[in-house]
Enzyme design. Structure first.
Site, mmCIF file in Angstrom:
data_model
loop_
_atom_site.group_PDB
_atom_site.id
_atom_site.type_symbol
_atom_site.label_atom_id
_atom_site.label_comp_id
_atom_site.label_asym_id
_atom_site.label_seq_id
_atom_site.Cartn_x
_atom_site.Cartn_y
_atom_site.Cartn_z
ATOM 1 N N ASP A 1 0.745 -1.153 -0.083
ATOM 2 C CA ASP A 1 -0.057 0.033 0.011
ATOM 3 C C ASP A 1 0.824 1.224 0.139
ATOM 4 O OD1 ASP A 1 -1.459 2.041 0.614
ATOM 5 O OD2 ASP A 1 -2.500 1.225 2.396
ATOM 6 N N TYR A 52 1.240 0.341 14.760
ATOM 7 C CA TYR A 52 0.160 0.207 13.717
ATOM 8 C C TYR A 52 0.760 0.833 12.510
ATOM 9 C CZ TYR A 52 -3.551 0.530 10.507
ATOM 10 O OH TYR A 52 -4.122 0.197 9.498
ATOM 11 N N LYS A 66 -2.842 -2.511 7.973
ATOM 12 C CA LYS A 66 -2.982 -4.028 8.019
ATOM 13 C C LYS A 66 -2.094 -4.605 6.833
ATOM 14 C CE LYS A 66 -4.842 -7.079 10.582
ATOM 15 N NZ LYS A 66 -4.823 -7.113 11.939
HETATM 16 C C1 F6R Z 1 -7.470 -0.855 8.049
HETATM 17 C C2 F6R Z 1 -7.475 0.531 7.194
HETATM 18 C C3 F6R Z 1 -8.352 1.561 7.723
HETATM 19 C C4 F6R Z 1 -7.631 2.568 8.496
HETATM 20 C C5 F6R Z 1 -8.884 3.621 8.996
HETATM 21 C C6 F6R Z 1 -8.237 4.956 9.772
HETATM 22 O O1 F6R Z 1 -6.620 -1.810 7.223
HETATM 23 O O2 F6R Z 1 -6.573 0.824 6.525
HETATM 24 O O3 F6R Z 1 -9.459 0.965 8.099
HETATM 25 O O4 F6R Z 1 -7.397 1.958 9.726
HETATM 26 O O5 F6R Z 1 -9.360 4.324 7.744
HETATM 27 O O6 F6R Z 1 -7.157 5.233 9.093
HETATM 28 P P1 F6R Z 1 -6.233 6.597 9.555
HETATM 29 O O7 F6R Z 1 -5.783 6.095 11.183
HETATM 30 O O8 F6R Z 1 -5.118 6.426 8.602
HETATM 31 O O9 F6R Z 1 -7.213 7.712 9.641
HETATM 32 MG MG MG Z 2 -3.819 2.101 3.197
HETATM 33 MG MG MG Z 3 -4.782 -2.321 2.101
#
Ligand code: F6R
Ligand code: MG
Ligand code: MG
Length: 375
Positions: free
Chosen positions: A10, A227, A230
């Site tokens: 990603d 984190y 994923k």
């Molecule tokens: C799960 C994922 C999304 C983000 C969520 C919050 O793998 O990529 O669900 O965790 O959109 O993202 P942030 O913390 O970047 O605002």
């Molecule tokens: Mg992403």
């Molecule tokens: Mg992804």
């Protein structure tokens, strides 16, 4: 010998974490076309699911090739630049280190590779998952290679009747072990039933060291210690002629199972098999999904891809997955929809705990004893 390498990352989302921008796909394609023209790789296909780009490459350099890993690293640097230029979300998200040092493993991207002698006809399926983690493959890979209710070939094809060997990786201890099925199925299931700790890494024919299925087993949260998104996994499965038929490999996804991932990498939800035109995530940043790129390998060339889940035959599975999603969503912030504390990718728990720590007083010893008393 030919090597099939699938390296995915990603490097920026469009919009949020939902999809890959077409300019990033174009850049990855241009970069790999150039490497192919120079003769570094035999062929390639740029795949995608959700916010992940997958570089599907064939070459003659074997697994863990510095050259091939460097190519992937450079392509992901280039797509990151495109993402930065468009101010896309999380540009460079999975590139955890600044410099390449011989292998892409441990730098963030997911890697599944296998080297094998190309058969007279070589059908392969590359599965790409988004909003989930490598343990998501445990159940379907078991179904494909060890469950006769999914794969009748295990019973009626003499070439499959001897079963398969599974290599599993203990993500916590970083140890591997092999189990033969069917004779050690129950031992194997004792481990792979806990997919956040034990993941299937390779599947082999008994007595053969050439893998017939291979998964990416990186866990970004373990690599990065915090984190960083994923670690959406990839899976390569070779098919037919003594291996699961294409339809047996696909059938393993016909009854959706619950996987870890989804919103904020902290929820449990169904893995939905989808066609290429449904590869982008939306509801609650998901639901978790899998696409299947089918190829025939012809003297190192990738004939394909064919969209293996883009078939009304999987509409019912998608419907079931949506019903499961609906059911799980009703739980809101409660387990088992929300993952247990130790498996969440995000948690405000330490801050909440620190704020209210002095409110927690020792409970009455009698109450504790009562609660703990055996029934
Ligand atoms: C799960 C994922 C999304 C983000 C969520 C919050 O793998 O990529 O669900 O965790 O959109 O993202 P942030 O913390 O970047 O605002
Ligand atoms: Mg992403
Ligand atoms: Mg992804």
């Amino acid at each position: 010998m030919i090597t099939l390498s699938v390296i995915k990352a990603d490097t920026g989302g469009f919009v949020g974490h939902s999809a890959v921008h077409p300019d990033m796909m174009r850049t990855a394609d241009e970069q790999l076309r150039e490497r192919k023209a120079k003769g570094f790789i035999e062929d390639y296909c740029v795949g995608r699911v959700g916010d992940d780009i997958a570089l599907i490459m064939t070459h003659r350099h074997g697994v863990d090739s510095e050259l091939v890993h460097r190519i992937a690293w450079e392509v992901f640097q280039a797509t990151t630049q495109v993402a930065k230029g468009l101010k896309l979300y999380g540009a460079g998200q999975d590139l955890l280190k600044d410099a390449f040092a011989g292998t892409i493993k441990g730098l963030g991207p997911g890697v599944a590779e296998m080297e094998f002698e190309e058969r007279p006809s070589e059908p392969v399926i590359v599965f790409l998952g988004d909003k989930t983690s490598p343990g998501a493959w445990n159940l379907p890979v078991y179904r494909m290679f060890a469950d006769p209710f999914n794969t009748p070939g295990l019973v009626i094809d003499p070439k499959m009747h001897g079963g398969f060997d599974f290599e599993i990786l203990d993500l916590r201890e970083n140890k591997v072990a092999r189990f033969h099925t069917p004779s050690e199925s129950y031992d194997l299931l004792s481990f792979i039933g806990s997919p956040n700790r034990y993941v299937i890494r390779n599947v082999y024919r008994p007595g053969d060291d050439e893998p017939v299925a291979s998964t990416s087993t990186q866990r970004l949260s373990l690599i990065a210690g915090r984190y960083v998104g994923k670690d959406d996994p990839v899976l390569i499965v070779r098919c037919q002629s003594g291996l699961p038929a294409v339809g047996e490999a696909l059938e393993a996804f016909a009854q959706p199972h619950l996987v870890e991932g989804w919103m904020r990498g902290s929820h449990c939800g169904p893995l939905m098999p989808v066609g290429f035109d449904q590869a982008d995530t939306s509801r609650f940043d998901g639901p978790p999904r899998v696409v299947a790129y089918g190829f025939q390998i012809n003297d190192g060339q990738l004939v394909g891809p064919r969209d293996m889940f883009g078939d009304p035959g999987f509409d019912k599975a998608r419907q079931t997955a949506l019903e499961m999603a609906e059911m799980m969503r009703r739980m809101g912030p409660f387990e088992p929809h929300r993952l247990p504390l130790e498996e969440m990718e995000y948690t405000a728990m330490p801050e909440v705990m620190a704020k209210v720590a002095d409110r927690f007083k020792s409970a009455e010893p009698a109450a504790v004893q009562q609660a703990a008393a055996p029934r």
